[in-house]
Design an enzyme around this catalytic site. Structure first.
Site, PDB file in Angstrom:
ATOM      1  N   VAL A  22       0.815  -1.234   0.000  1.00 25.17           N
ATOM      2  CA  VAL A  22       0.000   0.000   0.000  1.00 25.17           C
ATOM      3  C   VAL A  22       0.847   1.283   0.000  1.00 25.17           C
ATOM      4  O   VAL A  22       0.317   2.374  -0.203  1.00 25.17           O
ATOM      5  CB  VAL A  22      -0.987   0.049   1.204  1.00 25.17           C
ATOM      6  CG1 VAL A  22      -2.024  -1.061   1.099  1.00 25.17           C
ATOM      7  CG2 VAL A  22      -0.249  -0.027   2.532  1.00 25.17           C
ATOM      8  N   SER A  26       7.445   3.589   1.213  1.00 23.87           N
ATOM      9  CA  SER A  26       7.594   4.905   0.579  1.00 23.87           C
ATOM     10  C   SER A  26       7.241   5.998   1.586  1.00 23.87           C
ATOM     11  O   SER A  26       7.963   6.991   1.719  1.00 23.87           O
ATOM     12  CB  SER A  26       6.662   5.030  -0.632  1.00 23.87           C
ATOM     13  OG  SER A  26       6.785   3.922  -1.476  1.00 23.87           O
ATOM     14  N   ASP A  48      11.650  -5.644   7.370  1.00 21.04           N
ATOM     15  CA  ASP A  48      11.117  -6.460   6.291  1.00 21.04           C
ATOM     16  C   ASP A  48      12.279  -7.203   5.621  1.00 21.04           C
ATOM     17  O   ASP A  48      13.205  -6.565   5.136  1.00 21.04           O
ATOM     18  CB  ASP A  48      10.416  -5.528   5.294  1.00 21.04           C
ATOM     19  CG  ASP A  48       9.546  -6.288   4.324  1.00 21.04           C
ATOM     20  OD1 ASP A  48       9.788  -7.501   4.158  1.00 21.04           O
ATOM     21  OD2 ASP A  48       8.642  -5.677   3.746  1.00 21.04           O
TER      22      ASP A  48
HETATM   23  N1  LIG Z   1       1.184   7.269  -4.383  1.00 20.20           N
HETATM   24  C1  LIG Z   1       1.824   6.360  -5.152  1.00 20.20           C
HETATM   25  N2  LIG Z   1       1.776   6.451  -6.492  1.00 20.20           N
HETATM   26  C2  LIG Z   1       2.427   5.564  -7.293  1.00 20.20           C
HETATM   27  N3  LIG Z   1       3.163   4.559  -6.834  1.00 20.20           N
HETATM   28  C3  LIG Z   1       3.263   4.405  -5.495  1.00 20.20           C
HETATM   29  C4  LIG Z   1       2.602   5.290  -4.588  1.00 20.20           C
HETATM   30  N4  LIG Z   1       2.911   4.901  -3.319  1.00 20.20           N
HETATM   31  C5  LIG Z   1       3.704   3.814  -3.447  1.00 20.20           C
HETATM   32  N5  LIG Z   1       3.932   3.515  -4.747  1.00 20.20           N
HETATM   33  C6  LIG Z   1       4.688   2.404  -5.335  1.00 20.20           C
HETATM   34  O1  LIG Z   1       4.015   1.194  -4.978  1.00 20.20           O
HETATM   35  C7  LIG Z   1       4.943   0.148  -4.697  1.00 20.20           C
HETATM   36  C8  LIG Z   1       4.737  -0.367  -3.281  1.00 20.20           C
HETATM   37  O2  LIG Z   1       5.078   0.655  -2.370  1.00 20.20           O
HETATM   38  P1  LIG Z   1       5.849   0.360  -1.009  1.00 20.20           P
HETATM   39  O3  LIG Z   1       6.116   1.674  -0.382  1.00 20.20           O
HETATM   40  O4  LIG Z   1       6.999  -0.539  -1.267  1.00 20.20           O
HETATM   41  O5  LIG Z   1       4.695  -0.410  -0.263  1.00 20.20           O
HETATM   42  P2  LIG Z   1       4.746  -1.389   1.041  1.00 20.20           P
HETATM   43  O6  LIG Z   1       5.970  -1.019   1.812  1.00 20.20           O
HETATM   44  O7  LIG Z   1       3.472  -1.094   1.751  1.00 20.20           O
HETATM   45  O8  LIG Z   1       4.799  -2.766   0.503  1.00 20.20           O
HETATM   46  C9  LIG Z   1       6.323   0.736  -4.927  1.00 20.20           C
HETATM   47  O9  LIG Z   1       6.729   0.415  -6.221  1.00 20.20           O
HETATM   48  C10 LIG Z   1       6.092   2.238  -4.787  1.00 20.20           C
HETATM   49  O10 LIG Z   1       7.008   2.972  -5.554  1.00 20.20           O
HETATM   50 MG   LIG Z   2       7.555  -2.277   2.409  1.00 18.91          MG
END
Ligand SMILES: Nc1ncnc2c1ncn2[C@@H]1O[C@H](COP(=O)(O)OP(=O)(O)O)[C@@H](O)[C@H]1O
Ligand SMILES: [Mg+2]
Length: 327
Positions: A22, A26, A48
């Protein structure tokens, strides 16, 4: 409304959590940058095993060491903890698993039978299941409580792991309690034997190490329950599945008295009247955002639209920050 308030708070722990994919990593990374740029000394930690903050920053933090993040106007440090490696470390601290037959040499000592019974299952598997996470949590506390950092930003693993992580202070506390009891008993017994038959009275460092860790866990737990020192940011996407999972997470947060009054609804489709697919998504998201707000009425909610690219590298993270903090 935005997360700007977080910059004015004096948070020791900023936890970021939610369903997998989600945008937790990021958002945790982006908020860590902002806090550092506002003069706080920040340590961003991920437990993680997928080593996600390296990907997010497009830098390498996978060496298991605290690394200063270049390109940030402030003191930002990052660390990826490998839960399995942390588990090895604790196993070493505790020593080799105690086999039941090792007890037989102390069979005649009064009270041993009761102790052995009280320890029950724990004797069968030391370290017990869940120890890896317990250890990574203990490691986090070690950094958090050494006063080198103003704020620890914790990028938590997907929900299931997060919940287990929250159980760990209790788990560690009770587990250590039993181990300590056993170790103290056996070392007293050893001393007694040695004084009977002669020999060195070597000091058992394990007990000290574990006692220290237990103290840290207890100190940190108080901070984790204090809303002026800890906030858990819920990250959602505008889907019903994400809401249901977050509701379960909130139940656990409440059980553990972890304060949480900020949510971010990420990856919301922007309005585009020229595209019927986009408009359909946009309207569905709009409806779900209202629903999320009704489920968490006390939360301060920040909406972040879906970017047209993946969020990767410092520039993109800073762009994400303008959405999180300014809009
Ligand atoms: N607002 C957004 N718009 C586009 N892509 C996003 C957005 N937020 C996160 N992402 C992308 O979605 C993917 C998953 O994000 P991540 O931060 O790794 O999620 P998590 O840590 O919850 O698994 C990554 O490739 C990230 O770059
Ligand atoms: Mg993550």
């Amino acid at each position: 409304m935005s997360l700007k308030e977080i910059l004015e708070m004096n948070l020791k722990y900023l936890l970021v959590g939610g369903k997998g994919g989600v945008g937790k990593t990021s958002i945790a990374s982006a908020l860590a940058i902002t806090l550092a740029e506002h003069g706080r000394r920040v340590l961003l930690i991920s437990t993680d095993p997928a080593h996600s903050i390296s990907d997010s920053f497009d830098m390498d933090f996978s060496k298991g060491e605290i690394t200063k993040v270049k390109g940030v106007a402030g003191d930002l440090f990052a660390l990826e903890i490998n839960p399995a490696a942390a588990g090895d470390e604790i196993s070493q601290a505790i020593g080799q698993p105690m086999q039941a037959d090792q007890f037989s040499q102390f069979a005649s000592i009064p009270g041993l039978g009761e102790l052995q019974q009280g320890l029950g299952q724990d004797l069968q598997s030391i370290p017990p299941p869940g120890m890896d996470e317990a250890l990574s949590f203990a490691k986090i506390l070690e950094y958090a409580e050494d006063d080198n950092y103003d704020t620890i930003v914790l990028d938590t693993a997907p929900t299931g792991h997060t919940l287990r992580l929250l159980n760990l202070p209790e788990f560690l506390d009770s587990f250590l309690g039993r181990i300590l009891k056993m170790k103290t008993f056996l070392s007293n017994a050893m001393k007694m034997m040695k004084s009977l038959f002669g020999g060195d009275q070597e000091k058992d460092r394990t007990i000290e190490t574990l006692e220290l860790m237990k103290e840290k866990v207890l100190i940190a737990r108080d901070k984790l329950m204090d809303e002026t020192q800890t906030q858990f940011v819920k990250v959602l996407i505008p889907t019903l599945m994400s809401v249901f999972e977050t509701e379960r997470l909130v139940e656990e947060l409440n059980q553990h008295l972890i304060p949480h009054r900020f949510s971010v609804i990420n990856m919301v489709n922007p309005e585009n009247t020229n595209c019927s697919y986009c408009m359909h998504r946009y309207n569905e998201h709009k409806k779900n955002i209202e629903y999320i707000k009704s489920v968490f009425p006390l939360d301060q909610t920040t909406i972040v639209e879906a970017f047209d690219r993946e969020i990767r590298g410092l520039d993109m993270l800073k762009e994400l920050n303008t959405k999180l903090i300014l809009e």
